[in-house]
Design a protein around this motif. Structure first.
Motif, mmCIF file in Angstrom:
data_model
loop_
_atom_site.group_PDB
_atom_site.id
_atom_site.type_symbol
_atom_site.label_atom_id
_atom_site.label_comp_id
_atom_site.label_asym_id
_atom_site.label_seq_id
_atom_site.Cartn_x
_atom_site.Cartn_y
_atom_site.Cartn_z
ATOM 1 N N TRP A 107 0.803 -1.222 0.000
ATOM 2 C CA TRP A 107 0.000 0.000 0.000
ATOM 3 C C TRP A 107 0.836 1.273 0.000
ATOM 4 C CZ3 TRP A 107 -0.172 3.844 3.742
ATOM 5 C CH2 TRP A 107 0.512 3.574 4.947
ATOM 6 N N LYS A 108 2.063 1.200 0.487
ATOM 7 C CA LYS A 108 2.900 2.393 0.546
ATOM 8 C C LYS A 108 3.526 2.764 -0.793
ATOM 9 C CE LYS A 108 4.311 2.194 5.400
ATOM 10 N NZ LYS A 108 5.479 2.129 6.315
ATOM 11 N N SER A 109 3.489 1.860 -1.740
ATOM 12 C CA SER A 109 4.144 2.111 -3.016
ATOM 13 C C SER A 109 3.286 2.987 -3.913
ATOM 14 C CB SER A 109 4.433 0.792 -3.726
ATOM 15 O OG SER A 109 4.890 1.037 -5.034
ATOM 16 N N ARG A 110 3.867 4.089 -4.389
ATOM 17 C CA ARG A 110 3.129 4.959 -5.312
ATOM 18 C C ARG A 110 2.784 4.226 -6.609
ATOM 19 N NH1 ARG A 110 6.966 9.990 -5.813
ATOM 20 N NH2 ARG A 110 8.524 8.398 -5.466
ATOM 21 N N LEU A 111 3.556 3.205 -6.929
ATOM 22 C CA LEU A 111 3.413 2.538 -8.219
ATOM 23 C C LEU A 111 2.099 1.785 -8.369
ATOM 24 C CD1 LEU A 111 7.041 1.187 -8.651
ATOM 25 C CD2 LEU A 111 6.028 3.249 -9.629
ATOM 26 N N ILE A 112 1.474 1.378 -7.262
ATOM 27 C CA ILE A 112 0.258 0.583 -7.397
ATOM 28 C C ILE A 112 -0.974 1.451 -7.629
ATOM 29 C CG2 ILE A 112 1.220 -1.210 -5.914
ATOM 30 C CD1 ILE A 112 -0.972 -0.414 -3.873
ATOM 31 N N TYR A 113 -0.844 2.736 -7.459
ATOM 32 C CA TYR A 113 -1.980 3.634 -7.643
ATOM 33 C C TYR A 113 -1.890 4.274 -9.026
ATOM 34 C CZ TYR A 113 -2.151 3.166 -2.575
ATOM 35 O OH TYR A 113 -2.196 2.666 -1.297
ATOM 36 N N ASP A 114 -2.983 4.230 -9.777
ATOM 37 C CA ASP A 114 -2.922 4.785 -11.125
ATOM 38 C C ASP A 114 -3.828 5.998 -11.311
ATOM 39 O OD1 ASP A 114 -4.478 1.694 -12.276
ATOM 40 O OD2 ASP A 114 -5.290 3.314 -11.020
ATOM 41 N N ILE A 115 -4.452 6.444 -10.228
ATOM 42 C CA ILE A 115 -5.275 7.651 -10.294
ATOM 43 C C ILE A 115 -4.866 8.542 -9.120
ATOM 44 C CG2 ILE A 115 -7.621 8.559 -10.433
ATOM 45 C CD1 ILE A 115 -8.480 5.546 -10.788
ATOM 46 N N TRP A 116 -4.625 9.807 -9.415
ATOM 47 C CA TRP A 116 -4.180 10.749 -8.389
ATOM 48 C C TRP A 116 -5.021 12.013 -8.438
ATOM 49 C CZ3 TRP A 116 -0.185 9.941 -4.852
ATOM 50 C CH2 TRP A 116 0.536 8.755 -5.036
ATOM 51 N N GLY A 117 -5.257 12.569 -7.260
ATOM 52 C CA GLY A 117 -5.910 13.860 -7.183
ATOM 53 C C GLY A 117 -4.897 14.981 -7.295
ATOM 54 N N GLN A 118 -5.395 16.217 -7.253
ATOM 55 C CA GLN A 118 -4.538 17.382 -7.415
ATOM 56 C C GLN A 118 -3.873 17.813 -6.121
ATOM 57 O OE1 GLN A 118 -3.773 18.951 -10.450
ATOM 58 N NE2 GLN A 118 -4.676 17.009 -11.088
ATOM 59 N N GLY A 119 -4.375 17.341 -5.001
ATOM 60 C CA GLY A 119 -3.765 17.661 -3.718
ATOM 61 C C GLY A 119 -4.484 18.769 -2.978
ATOM 62 N N THR A 120 -4.326 18.762 -1.665
ATOM 63 C CA THR A 120 -4.860 19.810 -0.811
ATOM 64 C C THR A 120 -3.810 20.128 0.253
ATOM 65 O OG1 THR A 120 -6.765 20.476 0.565
ATOM 66 C CG2 THR A 120 -6.073 18.172 0.725
ATOM 67 N N GLN A 121 -3.579 21.409 0.480
ATOM 68 C CA GLN A 121 -2.487 21.835 1.363
ATOM 69 C C GLN A 121 -2.922 21.795 2.826
ATOM 70 O OE1 GLN A 121 0.754 22.677 0.627
ATOM 71 N NE2 GLN A 121 1.092 22.908 2.837
ATOM 72 N N VAL A 122 -2.050 21.248 3.657
ATOM 73 C CA VAL A 122 -2.229 21.256 5.110
ATOM 74 C C VAL A 122 -1.028 21.959 5.723
ATOM 75 C CG1 VAL A 122 -2.332 19.853 7.211
ATOM 76 C CG2 VAL A 122 -3.615 19.164 5.166
ATOM 77 N N THR A 123 -1.287 22.990 6.502
ATOM 78 C CA THR A 123 -0.222 23.746 7.153
ATOM 79 C C THR A 123 -0.482 23.772 8.651
ATOM 80 O OG1 THR A 123 0.060 25.129 5.188
ATOM 81 C CG2 THR A 123 1.011 25.934 7.263
ATOM 82 N N VAL A 124 0.509 23.343 9.412
ATOM 83 C CA VAL A 124 0.395 23.291 10.872
ATOM 84 C C VAL A 124 1.487 24.167 11.476
ATOM 85 C CG1 VAL A 124 0.258 21.815 12.907
ATOM 86 C CG2 VAL A 124 -0.436 20.925 10.665
ATOM 87 N N SER A 125 1.088 25.115 12.294
ATOM 88 C CA SER A 125 2.080 26.027 12.877
ATOM 89 C C SER A 125 1.995 26.040 14.405
ATOM 90 C CB SER A 125 1.881 27.432 12.335
ATOM 91 O OG SER A 125 0.587 27.894 12.642
#
Length: 125
Positions: A107-125
């Motif tokens: 499950w940790k391998s990026r290679l097994i996933y063939d669909i990706w979203g655009q991402g969402t930013q998380v910022t913790v300060s």
């Protein structure tokens, strides 16, 4: 199939955020990854949808929870006790077809996933 993430934002250390990933069609596996500036993209959580088995990286185990919300048809990542080290762009990834090996080992391998979203930013300060 397309993926769309939502729920990112800026919070203080110790606070919580809930990310959601909506898929436009059926997916069998969903993983949440993150990438901080200058670092490799890393897996944080994964779920095998038909059974509900979940997996976590050591860095988030006990703080993050991945789950499927059948009513909203989303896969969510509940993030508690956030730390500045959790600051990153978070990506949802998915796969439709069965993997040739146990998802629990891959499950940790990026290679097994063939669909990706655009991402969402998380910022913790």
């Amino acid at each position: 199939v397309q993926l769309v993430e939502s729920g990112g934002g800026s919070v203080q250390a110790g606070e919580s955020l809930r990310l959601s990933c909506v898929a436009s069609g059926y997916v069998r596996y969903v993983g949440w990854f993150r990438q901080a500036p200058g670092k490799e993209r890393e897996a944080v959580a994964g779920i095998y949808i038909p059974v509900g088995n979940t997996y976590y990286s050591d860095s988030v185990k006990g703080r993050f929870t991945i789950s499927q919300d059948a009513a909203k048809d989303t896969v969510d990542l509940e993030m508690n006790s956030l730390e500045p080290e959790d600051t990153a762009m978070y990506y949802c990834a998915a796969r439709v077809h069965a993997v040739g090996t146990a998802y629990g080992r891959s499950w940790k391998s990026r290679l097994i996933y063939d669909i990706w979203g655009q991402g969402t930013q998380v910022t913790v300060s």
